[in-house]
Write a protein that holds these residues in place. Sequence first.
Motif, short mmCIF file in Angstrom:
data_model
loop_
_atom_site.label_atom_id
_atom_site.label_comp_id
_atom_site.label_asym_id
_atom_site.label_seq_id
_atom_site.Cartn_x
_atom_site.Cartn_y
_atom_site.Cartn_z
N LYS A 142 0.84 -1.19 0.00
CA LYS A 142 0.00 0.00 0.00
C LYS A 142 0.88 1.24 0.00
N GLN A 143 0.24 2.36 -0.35
CA GLN A 143 0.85 3.66 -0.15
C GLN A 143 0.31 4.26 1.14
N GLY A 144 1.03 5.21 1.70
CA GLY A 144 0.61 5.80 2.96
C GLY A 144 -0.73 6.49 2.86
N GLU A 145 -1.01 7.09 1.71
CA GLU A 145 -2.27 7.80 1.52
C GLU A 145 -3.03 7.18 0.36
N GLY A 146 -4.35 7.36 0.39
CA GLY A 146 -5.20 6.82 -0.66
C GLY A 146 -6.41 6.12 -0.07
N GLN A 147 -7.47 5.99 -0.87
CA GLN A 147 -8.69 5.35 -0.39
C GLN A 147 -9.33 4.55 -1.50
N GLY A 148 -10.33 3.73 -1.12
CA GLY A 148 -11.09 2.98 -2.12
C GLY A 148 -10.27 1.93 -2.85
N GLY A 149 -9.22 1.41 -2.20
CA GLY A 149 -8.42 0.38 -2.84
C GLY A 149 -7.36 0.93 -3.78
N LYS A 150 -7.20 2.25 -3.83
CA LYS A 150 -6.23 2.86 -4.74
C LYS A 150 -4.80 2.49 -4.32
N ASP A 151 -3.99 2.10 -5.30
CA ASP A 151 -2.56 1.82 -5.11
C ASP A 151 -2.31 0.66 -4.15
N ILE A 152 -3.25 -0.28 -4.07
CA ILE A 152 -3.08 -1.47 -3.23
C ILE A 152 -2.86 -2.69 -4.14
N LYS A 153 -1.88 -3.49 -3.78
CA LYS A 153 -1.57 -4.69 -4.56
C LYS A 153 -1.30 -5.85 -3.61
N ILE A 154 -1.86 -7.00 -3.93
CA ILE A 154 -1.54 -8.22 -3.19
C ILE A 154 -0.42 -8.93 -3.94
N ALA A 155 0.74 -9.03 -3.30
CA ALA A 155 1.92 -9.62 -3.93
C ALA A 155 2.07 -11.07 -3.46
N GLU A 156 2.15 -11.98 -4.43
CA GLU A 156 2.30 -13.40 -4.11
C GLU A 156 3.73 -13.89 -4.25
N ASP A 157 4.58 -13.07 -4.87
CA ASP A 157 5.99 -13.44 -5.01
C ASP A 157 6.82 -12.18 -5.21
N MET A 158 8.14 -12.35 -5.29
CA MET A 158 9.04 -11.21 -5.39
C MET A 158 8.85 -10.44 -6.70
N ASP A 159 8.45 -11.13 -7.75
CA ASP A 159 8.20 -10.42 -9.02
C ASP A 159 7.08 -9.40 -8.87
N ASP A 160 6.06 -9.77 -8.10
CA ASP A 160 4.96 -8.83 -7.86
C ASP A 160 5.46 -7.60 -7.10
N VAL A 161 6.34 -7.82 -6.13
CA VAL A 161 6.88 -6.70 -5.36
C VAL A 161 7.72 -5.79 -6.26
#
Length: 364
Positions: A142-161
Amino acid sequence: MKILFIGSRLYDDIDWYVKSKNIESVLTESNEEAINLDLPDQVFIVPRGMDGPKQVALMQNVDAIVPLIGIDPPLIDVAHMKEEVEKEYDIPVVAAGVRAVELTSNKIRTKEFYQEIGVVTPDYQILNSPDELSLDFPVVLKQGEGQGGKDIKIAEDMDDVKDYFEEFNQALCEEFIEGSEISIEVLGFNGEYVALPPIYKGETTLEGTHPLNKVKTGPCIVEGLDNNLVQHTAYKVAKNLDSDGIFEMDFMYSAKNDQLYAIEVNTRPNGTRYLTTATCGINSLCELVNMAIGEFSLPSIADRLEYHYSTEIPIGNYEGPAPKQPVKSFEANDFVVHGPEGYQRITARANSKNELENLIEKLV
């Protein structure tokens, strides 16, 4: 009684209530093309920011100010305006103060706040590069600021990160909690707080399904979870924020760990307010008006609490029977349609699960 409302987008939710209380309504809005400008008694188009609303409040000699702002960026300006207007002009502003907004508008500060007051939150770390990751996958970025799911990612491996860091230089990284998503509203004014019934928003998914696309229900019924714990924890958070208005909090419950986790808190009207109203009969936006006119009290809310089964379903465009006037009031309806065209949702309630299922069949 004369109240200044800031922002028109949510005003149709309470126009019926304002009129029922014989309140003279003044509204400020920065967009002259905005919706609901035909509803208040007076409308003033002002520049963005809080100086315009403040000047209108003084010019109109209003008795109170109620911001109706459902997005995060303006909240800190509202908070500073609140402190100035209440101190210098003795006009109550029904909104969160500076400290509460600063603690809740940044997810990293919110995490630190939870730890300070002893509220459990998922393990986390601040990443400045993918190589710093020490949590086990999957993780939520996530980012420090934002709402409604903005800039959120579920990472399942290092490539996602690594993909996430192609867009951002830093990330709040927290463990992914498999379990039930829960939302709850807390109302607070002059040091008094009341936690309303929790709402169930579905199970977490690795796909990160947006809440607007989920079917939600009230009250929250999750095996192994005591709703009193949710309400007590939400009350504790609001009490420590020590401010006024609406507090909307998100929690996760892990049945595997038998643990309730605090995720975030917002100091503004929220997306589950219709479902909360349908479930318990308490409309949080109307309670903002009650705070402004001196009619908010915990005994009053306790006396008006109702108990219904309710659900909220995304439908795109509603084509069913028209609700009664006022269309946004559960006092006259057992369902309310809300949201913009193409993204409408229907929130319905009944006295039993079977009655609710029958009602939904008629509506959708």
